[in-house]
Design a protein around this motif. Structure first.
Motif, mmCIF file in Angstrom:
data_model
loop_
_atom_site.group_PDB
_atom_site.id
_atom_site.type_symbol
_atom_site.label_atom_id
_atom_site.label_comp_id
_atom_site.label_asym_id
_atom_site.label_seq_id
_atom_site.Cartn_x
_atom_site.Cartn_y
_atom_site.Cartn_z
ATOM 1 N N TRP A 36 0.828 -1.205 0.000
ATOM 2 C CA TRP A 36 0.000 0.000 0.000
ATOM 3 C C TRP A 36 0.863 1.257 0.000
ATOM 4 O O TRP A 36 0.492 2.281 -0.569
ATOM 5 N N GLU A 37 2.039 1.175 0.635
ATOM 6 C CA GLU A 37 2.947 2.314 0.608
ATOM 7 C C GLU A 37 3.454 2.565 -0.815
ATOM 8 O O GLU A 37 3.570 3.716 -1.256
ATOM 9 N N GLY A 38 3.750 1.469 -1.526
ATOM 10 C CA GLY A 38 4.166 1.610 -2.913
ATOM 11 C C GLY A 38 3.068 2.195 -3.778
ATOM 12 O O GLY A 38 3.318 3.036 -4.645
ATOM 13 N N PHE A 39 1.824 1.760 -3.544
ATOM 14 C CA PHE A 39 0.693 2.302 -4.294
ATOM 15 C C PHE A 39 0.528 3.795 -4.015
ATOM 16 O O PHE A 39 0.229 4.575 -4.933
ATOM 17 N N SER A 40 0.732 4.203 -2.772
ATOM 18 C CA SER A 40 0.655 5.636 -2.441
ATOM 19 C C SER A 40 1.704 6.428 -3.211
ATOM 20 O O SER A 40 1.438 7.542 -3.689
ATOM 21 N N GLY A 41 2.908 5.844 -3.346
ATOM 22 C CA GLY A 41 3.944 6.499 -4.135
ATOM 23 C C GLY A 41 3.562 6.605 -5.605
ATOM 24 O O GLY A 41 3.842 7.609 -6.258
ATOM 25 N N SER A 42 2.896 5.563 -6.107
ATOM 26 C CA SER A 42 2.421 5.604 -7.495
ATOM 27 C C SER A 42 1.416 6.727 -7.700
ATOM 28 O O SER A 42 1.484 7.476 -8.678
ATOM 29 N N VAL A 43 0.461 6.835 -6.780
ATOM 30 C CA VAL A 43 -0.567 7.867 -6.889
ATOM 31 C C VAL A 43 0.065 9.260 -6.860
ATOM 32 O O VAL A 43 -0.254 10.121 -7.693
ATOM 33 N N LEU A 44 0.966 9.482 -5.919
ATOM 34 C CA LEU A 44 1.608 10.790 -5.796
ATOM 35 C C LEU A 44 2.383 11.148 -7.060
ATOM 36 O O LEU A 44 2.255 12.266 -7.589
ATOM 37 N N ALA A 45 3.182 10.201 -7.559
ATOM 38 C CA ALA A 45 3.976 10.470 -8.761
ATOM 39 C C ALA A 45 3.086 10.722 -9.966
ATOM 40 O O ALA A 45 3.345 11.637 -10.774
ATOM 41 N N CYS A 46 2.029 9.945 -10.120
ATOM 42 C CA CYS A 46 1.133 10.103 -11.266
ATOM 43 C C CYS A 46 0.369 11.421 -11.215
ATOM 44 O O CYS A 46 0.200 12.087 -12.243
ATOM 45 N N VAL A 47 -0.107 11.785 -10.048
ATOM 46 C CA VAL A 47 -0.864 13.031 -9.907
ATOM 47 C C VAL A 47 0.012 14.240 -10.240
ATOM 48 O O VAL A 47 -0.408 15.146 -10.976
ATOM 49 N N ILE A 48 1.231 14.252 -9.729
ATOM 50 C CA ILE A 48 2.143 15.374 -10.011
ATOM 51 C C ILE A 48 2.486 15.420 -11.496
ATOM 52 O O ILE A 48 2.416 16.474 -12.139
ATOM 53 N N CYS A 49 2.859 14.268 -12.056
ATOM 54 C CA CYS A 49 3.235 14.213 -13.468
ATOM 55 C C CYS A 49 2.057 14.592 -14.359
ATOM 56 O O CYS A 49 2.207 15.381 -15.304
ATOM 57 N N GLY A 50 0.879 14.060 -14.071
ATOM 58 C CA GLY A 50 -0.301 14.368 -14.870
ATOM 59 C C GLY A 50 -0.667 15.838 -14.809
ATOM 60 O O GLY A 50 -0.967 16.459 -15.837
ATOM 61 N N ALA A 51 -0.663 16.409 -13.605
ATOM 62 C CA ALA A 51 -1.031 17.819 -13.444
ATOM 63 C C ALA A 51 -0.094 18.724 -14.220
ATOM 64 O O ALA A 51 -0.525 19.661 -14.921
ATOM 65 N N VAL A 52 1.208 18.451 -14.135
ATOM 66 C CA VAL A 52 2.195 19.299 -14.805
ATOM 67 C C VAL A 52 2.102 19.156 -16.327
ATOM 68 O O VAL A 52 2.064 20.149 -17.061
ATOM 69 N N LEU A 53 2.048 17.929 -16.827
ATOM 70 C CA LEU A 53 2.083 17.718 -18.272
ATOM 71 C C LEU A 53 0.798 18.182 -18.961
ATOM 72 O O LEU A 53 0.850 18.756 -20.057
ATOM 73 N N VAL A 54 -0.343 17.937 -18.354
ATOM 74 C CA VAL A 54 -1.595 18.394 -18.962
ATOM 75 C C VAL A 54 -1.626 19.913 -19.038
ATOM 76 O O VAL A 54 -2.091 20.491 -20.028
#
Length: 267
Positions: free
Chosen positions: A174-192
């Protein structure tokens, strides 16, 4: 927590693949389609060989021909051509299997349809995105955000992983999944925002959805591999395993990203 991955090799292979994607994507779109076709074709070969371990026979030639028809058809003809190529491919697989007799027909036919859907149909949403006027940016967002899920999940799992997420894939936490969510949200927000002049919240939603579907994609392939009794789909990519071991999350996230970008930023 150790994952057994050869990290230097994985980084080198990942960087090489990323460079091939970006260069072909922003030079000649057809060159990127060629990269896509070769990559997914290797995945099809791996999947067919993996099914053979359990005596599931999937004819390789029509599966590869169907892949080409769906990807090329989607790029130049749109969803209608994709649907037509998919239908013809399934019919061809069903007919191709008939001379081998009735024993195991449903098993083999089901394996063939799964192969076509899991690879060709899902991968064909890349050319659907690419055909848009801003298609290169859409595809880059899809690839970058999905890769962020793997990177964020990997390092968060290594550093903080304690609570196992699923018995299907023991290394996922679950800690790894939290890291996935954080990385994806930041990357998605910036790139879009930067590439498509969208809103930060739109990119954040894309990132959160990608994190969820990428994790599901990993678990789906883990289930398939456990059922077949294999560890990796192949060994062509040092530090990663087979091509399908890298495409699992990418293929599953494709449709949600295509749909969300079409809703948020229509062309």
């Amino acid at each position: 927590m150790r994952t057994g991955r050869n990290l230097p090799a994985a980084i080198a292979v990942g960087a090489g693949l990323g460079a091939a994607v970006i260069v072909s994507l922003y030079t000649v779109k057809e060159a990127f389609l060629a990269v896509l076709l070769v990559t997914v074709a290797v995945g099809v070969v791996e999947l067919v060989r993996a099914f053979a371990v359990r005596d599931i026979w999937v004819p390789l030639a029509p599966a590869l021909a169907g892949l080409v028809g769906m990807v090329v058809g989607a790029y130049w003809g749109g969803p209608e051509w994709l649907l037509g190529a998919f239908t013809l491919t399934v019919l061809t697989l069903l007919i191709w299997r008939m001379p081998r007799g009735t024993d195991g027909y449903v098993r083999d036919a089901s394996g063939g349809v799964l192969t076509v859907v899991y690879t060709g149909v899902l991968a064909s949403f890349v050319p659907l995105m690419l055909a848009e006027t801003d298609g290169a940016d859409r595809v880059l967002i899809f690839v970058a955000v999905t890769v962020s899920s793997d990177i964020g999940g990997y390092f968060a799992g290594i550093l903080f992983g304690k609570h196992r997420m699923s018995a299907i894939s023991p290394n996922k936490t679950w800690e790894g999944f939290s890291g996935s969510v954080l990385a994806c949200v930041i990357c998605g927000a910036v790139l879009v925002r930067v590439l498509m002049d969208g809103q930060y919240w739109q990119g954040a939603i894309v990132g959160a959805v990608v994190a969820a579907f990428a994790t599901v994609g990993d678990l789906i392939e883990s289930v398939i591999k456990r059922d077949l009794g294999i560890k990796d789909m192949g060994s062509v990519l040092p530090g990663h395993g087979g091509v399908m071991d890298r495409l699992d999350s990418l293929l599953v996230t494709l449709v949600p990203v295509w749909l969300l970008l079409a809703i948020f930023i229509p062309t």
